[in-house]
Structure formats: structure tokens, C-alpha cells
Design a protein around this motif. Structure first.
Motif, PDB file in Angstrom:
ATOM      1  N   ASP A  55       0.945  -1.162  -0.227  1.00 27.60           N
ATOM      2  CA  ASP A  55      -0.209  -0.013   0.048  1.00 27.60           C
ATOM      3  C   ASP A  55       0.831   1.356  -0.075  1.00 27.60           C
ATOM      4  OD1 ASP A  55      -2.243  -1.037  -0.216  1.00 27.60           O
ATOM      5  OD2 ASP A  55      -1.569  -1.965   1.943  1.00 27.60           O
ATOM      6  N   PRO A  85      -4.745  -0.282  -3.541  1.00 24.87           N
ATOM      7  CA  PRO A  85      -5.547  -0.119  -3.883  1.00 24.87           C
ATOM      8  C   PRO A  85      -6.465  -0.234  -5.179  1.00 24.87           C
ATOM      9  CG  PRO A  85      -4.872   1.930  -4.034  1.00 24.87           C
ATOM     10  CD  PRO A  85      -3.540   0.998  -3.545  1.00 24.87           C
ATOM     11  N   ARG A 103      -5.657   4.372  -8.256  1.00 26.95           N
ATOM     12  CA  ARG A 103      -5.987   3.501  -7.822  1.00 26.95           C
ATOM     13  C   ARG A 103      -5.613   1.881  -9.201  1.00 26.95           C
ATOM     14  NH1 ARG A 103      -9.212   2.524  -3.222  1.00 26.95           N
ATOM     15  NH2 ARG A 103      -9.786   0.582  -3.618  1.00 26.95           N
ATOM     16  N   SER A 188      -8.331  -4.875  -3.160  1.00 25.15           N
ATOM     17  CA  SER A 188      -6.971  -4.230  -3.070  1.00 25.15           C
ATOM     18  C   SER A 188      -6.630  -5.640  -4.419  1.00 25.15           C
ATOM     19  CB  SER A 188      -6.605  -4.780  -2.719  1.00 25.15           C
ATOM     20  OG  SER A 188      -7.118  -3.565  -1.176  1.00 25.15           O
TER      21      SER A 188
END
Length: 195
Positions: A55, A85, A103, A188
């Protein structure tokens, strides 16, 4: 926390751009830490057998430069593990508050890792059990139907230990099942690649 976990298995080294994060990690007993300055990671070529980037990649403006740097500092045959993500359609105020740049989709992340010369071993979405509720909440927030949190802090809730324990058990099952089921969606992405 990740360094503390991995310390049980091997010698670890950490790096961060933030002085406060490094100071905090040192206060928890981690000594082998380096500050990242500029685009080049502060490690020599072919240095690591395993790199984890959990992350973090979504915070970096030039993610391709970082993937190229991971390739440079990873030993031949070494492993890179990434968590990022997923799904631009889940973009929301939490992403903005967290200073995310993007993302990802599986295809986009795979393509970038291949361009950085990595050999993909496994890539899959996870946190798929909560995907639909999170997707719906993000859409309601986008339409301003559901109010957005003004304070991003953590607040105690009556009975929160039971709720937290229950949600933790669901997430543990999700994480175990995701690599086996290879669901077509998730909040994720986990990517595992070799140099």
C-alpha cells in the motif's frame, strides 16, 4: 509492524521518505532504516532477495520509476510482493485524504510490472467479500447522498471489539480464499513477481 513481522524470518531493512515514520520505526527497535531522497532508492544493485511494497505504490507519482528501482535492487531470482488499491471506480475522498495518485486494475499493474522486466508469478484481487458494500458506499458518497466523514480519526464504538473481531475473521477468510478463487474484483490487488 511489517518489519516486526518479517524480523522473525530474516534480516530486514526499511526505507521511507518521511522522517517521522523513520523516527517512529526506530523507537520500536528497528535500526536498519534509510531515508529515501529523490528517485533513486538508497540501496545497491542486486541487494535484496525479497521486497515488500504494501500500500505504497499508489502514493508515488512516477510508479514506473519505483518499479524500475525495485528491479535494480532485487537479486536475480528475488521476489517482489505488492499490495495496491484496486479499481478506479472505487476512487473516493478517502483516496484524496490518503494522498493516493491512482487505483489499479490487474491488467494495468501486470502491464507496468512487465514493462519493468518482472516475471509475473501471481496476481489477484483480494478484500472481495466487502467489495460490493464498499462500491455502493463510494457511489453514494460521490452523489453526496451519504455524508462524508469530516474527521478521519479512529473513534471508539460501543461493542466495537466484537464488531472488529467479526470483521477481522471475515477478512482473514477473504485473504485465504482470494488466491485460490481468483475473484474478478476486490478492493485491493496482491501481485507477486520475480526478477
Amino acid at each position: 509492524a511489517t518489519l516486526s513481522l518479517l524480523d522473525k524470518y530474516a534480516k530486514t531493512e526499511g526505507a521511507d521518505i518521511d522522517t517521522h515514520a523513520l523516527t517512529y520505526s526506530r523507537s520500536r527497535g528497528h535500526k536498519s532504516l534509510r531515508k529515501i531522497v529523490g528517485k533513486k532508492l538508497p540501496f545497491q544493485n542486486n541487494h535484496f532477495t525479497l521486497i515488500t511494497c504494501l500500500d505504497v505504490l499508489e502514493h508515488i507519482e512516477n510508479d514506473m520509476n519505483t518499479l524500475d528501482e525495485f528491479y535494480r535492487i532485487l537479486k536475480p531470482g528475488g521476489t517482489l510482493i505488492l499490495f495496491v488499491p484496486a479499481f478506479p471506480s472505487l476512487w473516493g475522498d478517502l483516496d484524496v485524504h490518503s494522498h493516493h495518485k491512482r487505483r489499479y486494475t490487474e491488467n494495468e499493474l501486470s502491464d507496468k510490472m512487465r514493462r519493468a522486466r518482472f516475471k509475473m508469478k501471481h496476481i489477484f484481487y483480494f478484500n472481495f467479500i466487502f467489495f460490493i458494500p464498499i462500491f455502493l458506499i463510494r457511489q453514494l458518497q460521490r452523489l453526496r447522498i451519504m455524508p462524508l466523514a469530516q474527521n478521519w480519526g479512529v473513534h471508539p464504538v460501543v461493542g466495537s471489539k466484537r464488531v472488529n473481531d467479526f470483521l477481522t475473521r471475515i477478512f482473514e477468510h477473504d485473504v485465504r480464499l482470494a488466491p485460490l478463487l481468483n475473484p474478478p474484483y476486490g478492493v485491493s490487488i496482491c501481485a507477486i513477481a520475480k526478477k
